[in-house]
Design a protein around this motif. Structure first.
Motif: not given
Length: 126
Positions: A63-79
């Motif tokens: 359940s948490f993996f997709p949410v954590l992945l999206v947050v990780f990508v957004l915080r690391s590469f976008i904003a």
């Protein structure tokens, strides 16, 4: 004490991803095989359901993996959000203000380590 949030986020994302992958490719098949054996033996439906049910850790990781992945990508590469720690940027920004910083404009960097992978620009005064 400074908390290295990107490192914690990376560890949680990788950990939940590994648990989800192991379940998908190995543990789910074992649970299904046990349930099939119970079905062939005409076991009680509760026992079959119990054999098919995912353990709590696996269910939460999936359940948490997709949410954590999206947050990780957004915080690391976008904003990334920041809070202004002092009054050094007044009058435009005051102490305690929250800002959202575009990370893409400063180059694509490795999360946690900070190595520049693809340079897209440098910060400029003003």
């Amino acid at each position: 004490m400074d908390i290295d949030f990107p490192l914690i986020l990376l560890i949680l994302t990788v950990g939940t991803g590994i648990v989800a992958a192991v379940d998908k490719f190995w543990l789910a098949k074992k649970r299904r095989a046990v349930a099939d054996v119970l079905i062939e033996k005409h076991a009680h439906p509760d026992d079959i359901h119990k054999a098919e049910t995912e353990p709590f850790i696996i269910e939460q990781s999936k359940s948490f993996f997709p949410v954590l992945l999206v947050v990780f990508v957004l915080r690391s590469f976008i904003a990334e959000p920041f809070q202004i720690p002092s009054g050094s940027m007044e009058p435009g920004l005051i102490k305690g203000d929250f800002i959202l910083v575009s990370k893409f404009h400063y180059g694509l960097r490795m999360p946690v380590f900070g190595n520049t992978l693809i340079p897209t620009g440098e910060p400029a005064r003003g």
